[in-house]
Design a protein around this motif. Structure first.
Motif, PDB file in Angstrom:
ATOM      1  N   THR A 216       0.997  -1.235  -0.051  1.00  0.00           N
ATOM      2  CA  THR A 216      -0.007   0.113  -0.001  1.00  0.00           C
ATOM      3  C   THR A 216       0.967   1.163  -0.035  1.00  0.00           C
ATOM      4  O   THR A 216       2.239   1.059   0.188  1.00  0.00           O
ATOM      5  N   PRO A 217       0.279   2.315  -0.156  1.00  0.00           N
ATOM      6  CA  PRO A 217       1.157   3.775  -0.163  1.00  0.00           C
ATOM      7  C   PRO A 217       1.897   3.811   1.028  1.00  0.00           C
ATOM      8  O   PRO A 217       3.007   4.283   1.379  1.00  0.00           O
ATOM      9  N   ALA A 218       1.166   3.536   2.218  1.00  0.00           N
ATOM     10  CA  ALA A 218       1.916   3.299   3.614  1.00  0.00           C
ATOM     11  C   ALA A 218       2.996   2.532   3.718  1.00  0.00           C
ATOM     12  O   ALA A 218       4.003   2.745   4.508  1.00  0.00           O
ATOM     13  N   VAL A 219       3.150   1.323   3.009  1.00  0.00           N
ATOM     14  CA  VAL A 219       4.118   0.418   3.204  1.00  0.00           C
ATOM     15  C   VAL A 219       5.462   1.072   2.384  1.00  0.00           C
ATOM     16  O   VAL A 219       6.607   0.836   3.070  1.00  0.00           O
ATOM     17  N   GLU A 220       5.214   1.885   1.656  1.00  0.00           N
ATOM     18  CA  GLU A 220       6.535   2.361   0.593  1.00  0.00           C
ATOM     19  C   GLU A 220       6.950   3.518   1.686  1.00  0.00           C
ATOM     20  O   GLU A 220       8.309   3.579   1.816  1.00  0.00           O
ATOM     21  N   LYS A 221       6.250   4.156   2.557  1.00  0.00           N
ATOM     22  CA  LYS A 221       6.805   5.240   3.396  1.00  0.00           C
ATOM     23  C   LYS A 221       7.573   4.294   4.460  1.00  0.00           C
ATOM     24  O   LYS A 221       8.375   4.791   5.050  1.00  0.00           O
TER      25      LYS A 221
END
Length: 569
Positions: A216-221
């Motif tokens: 998810t976008p949170a994983v990348e962060k």
């Protein structure tokens, strides 16, 4: 065999073995439109729902929740069905399969999706999604414990499936799944939960599947924040040999690992995870081969953490003493609050006395919840006997008592009771904000009373340690909209009932604490650098020496008595 009289909220379309789920509207006005839309369709107690495969019809009520029902038997007697899951979330595994199949299809990929039943688990507990990258195992309930050490399978947890802090720290993050009701369907949301971070939710279309797994976008962060490191300073010089380069890279890895451990230790202390702090202290003590400056940081962090652990031991002893006294006095709410705090400070080496106190407290809470459940049944029965046209203001006191008793019962209540409570709240107008009352014009000095925003007064790390008496969210869980649903939506802010006890306890501590003395002023202390005494300024032109400022701060921190007039410190 007695018939199961719980209300059925989900069915499948077309046939008993259909995989097309349907959610029945709860309100009569919505059911009319639903019937018109599906006037040529048939509804079934689906086999994949754990049902009997018989055809269903819809039941419309104006005084209670609408639901599906079986047709009577040939003898006119009620149909007997052994279906266990009947609530709003009972068809979630079918919605997950449909959403996952559409998601892969839109990306031009194929995936095998199956309803696994290891060790005789009920159909619907697990959904296995196998793609060309790897396999996802979706745990919609707690029937099967997630396996975290299988490299080929990544668990995705439902809202009710717990995960321990140690796993969050070790894995960096875990994924969750949530289904929100939209009309007669359910929409899939994917959440990323990380240690000491709030869960971030995303639509399924914003997620991707990689060799690493679901992303998810949170994983990348999270990955960027965990793996980024400052570039080493470059100094001119002659070229080094290859072994020297390898040694330097290895040293950088050790330094980076040391900084990761320090950050994890700080995170664990923020949430008061005693077991994790103890483990990290042992890991940090084994780190070797770092720079002297880093080694000093590690030693200082471990020493400070061990002092903190000693303080937590005293805190735990005090909590256990208070818990024992609360059980003896029969103060159920205080027992519940203290038991939550004690469990947060849990250690693997509890004494027999600590085990006894915690066990008696847990038994007390369970007994009180069981008694509250019985009172809920009695209150619901009393409400059903009231006239149907009774005004909302006449109902309100009894419904408020019902809501309070239901909060004491906690998770012992069944879905049927939760739905009934939601209906009575609606009838008593308790699920709507109070209408604004017209008041006489006020003078500029007077202002209308505004309800304080309690969520701005209590930090997240404090209220997440407690449970919510209103929606019954447990420790470490977000509050949810208490609308009677089995899979309710997460609230943006916690309920006031969860925050008010923390604020009250804080105010009580402040009232009982002695008022601290006023802080020391800089010119009340003697300067260590220039020797200037009280009320005399330093010999510099740019203000007092730094050492004099630090001494004033230290005297304030130590609450050292202020000097008598004319005396020096």
């Amino acid at each position: 065999m007695r018939g199961d009289r719980r209300q059925i909220q989900t069915a499948v379309l077309g046939s008993a073995d259909s995989e097309e789920p349907l959610l029945l509207p709860l309100e009569a006005i919505e059911l009319d439109a639903f019937r018109r839309r599906h006037q040529r369709d048939t509804f079934w107690c689906g086999l994949l729902l754990g049902g009997c495969g018989a055809q269903l019809t819809t039941k419309l009520y104006t005084d209670r929740v609408c639901h599906f029902a079986h047709h009577p038997g040939p003898d006119g007697q009620p149909h007997i069905c052994g279906r266990r899951a009947r609530g709003i979330s009972s068809a979630d595994h079918l919605y997950v399969k449909a959403a996952a199949a559409a998601w892969f299809r839109n990306r031009g990929e194929e995936a095998d999706i199956a309803f696994a039943q290891p060790d005789g688990a009920q159909v619907g507990s697990l959904v296995d999604i196998t793609s060309r990258h790897r396999r996802l195992r979706v745990h919609l309930d707690q029937a099967v414990e997630p396996v975290w050490d299988d490299d080929g399978t990544e668990p995705v947890l439902g809202m009710s499936v717990p995960v321990d802090r140690d796993t969050l720290i070790r894995r960096w993050y875990v994924h969750r799944i949530r289904l929100d009701s939209e009309g007669t369907a359910r929409r899939v949301q994917i959440g990323t939960e990380a240690f000491a971070r709030p869960t971030e939710w995303f639509a399924l279309d914003t997620c991707t599947m990689t060799e690493r797994g679901l992303s998810t976008p949170a994983v990348e962060k999270i990955i960027r924040s965990r793996t980024s490191r400052p570039a080493p300073a470059w100094t001119p010089g002659r070229a080094r040999k290859a072994p020297d380069v390898e040694f330097r890279a290895e040293a950088l890895d050790v330094e980076f690992r040391a900084q990761v451990l320090l950050r994890e230790l700080a995170d664990a202390r923020k949430v008061e995870a005693v077991v994790v702090v103890t483990r990290l202290c042992g890991q940090i003590a084994e780190v070797t081969g770092v720079k002297e400056e880093t080694q000093a940081q590690l030693a200082a962090a471990v020493a400070d953490a061990r002092r903190w652990l000693e303080q937590q031991t005293e805190v735990r002893r005090s909590l256990l003493a208070d818990l024992d006294a609360a059980v003896a006095a029969g103060h159920t709410q205080r027992v519940r609050t203290l038991l939550t705090h004690v469990n947060l400070t849990a250690v693997p080496d509890r004494t027999e006395e600590e085990i006894r106190v915690v066990g008696e407290a847990a038994d007390h809470v369970a007994s009180a919840a069981a008694e509250a459940t019985e009172r809920v049944h009695a209150l619901l029965e009393d409400l059903r006997r009231l006239p149907r046209n009774l005004a909302a203001d006449r109902l309100r006191p009894q419904v408020q008592q019902l809501i309070q008793t239901a909060a004491e019962a906690g998770r012992l209540l069944g879905q049927r009771q939760e739905i009934q409570i939601a209906v009575w709240k609606t009838r008593a107008d308790l699920d709507k904000p109070a209408p604004a009352q017209t008041a006489a014009p006020r003078t500029p000095v007077e202002r209308p009373h505004q309800r304080p925003q309690l969520h701005k007064q209590v930090a997240r790390r404090h209220w997440m340690k407690t449970s919510c008496p209103r929606c019954r969210a447990g420790s470490g869980q977000e509050c949810v909209v208490d609308n009677g649903s089995r899979d309710p939506q997460v609230r943006h802010v916690p309920h006031d009932e969860r925050l008010q006890p923390i604020i009250d306890e804080r105010r009580e501590r402040q009232r009982n604490q002695p008022k601290p003395p006023p802080p020391w002023r800089v010119y009340e202390v003697t300067c260590p650098d220039c020797g200037q005494g009280a009320d005399a300024r330093c010999t510099t032109t740019s203000g007092p020496h730094r050492s004099r400022v630090e001494r004033a701060k230290e005297f304030t921190r130590l609450r050292k008595p202020r000097p008598e007039p004319g005396a020096e410190a």
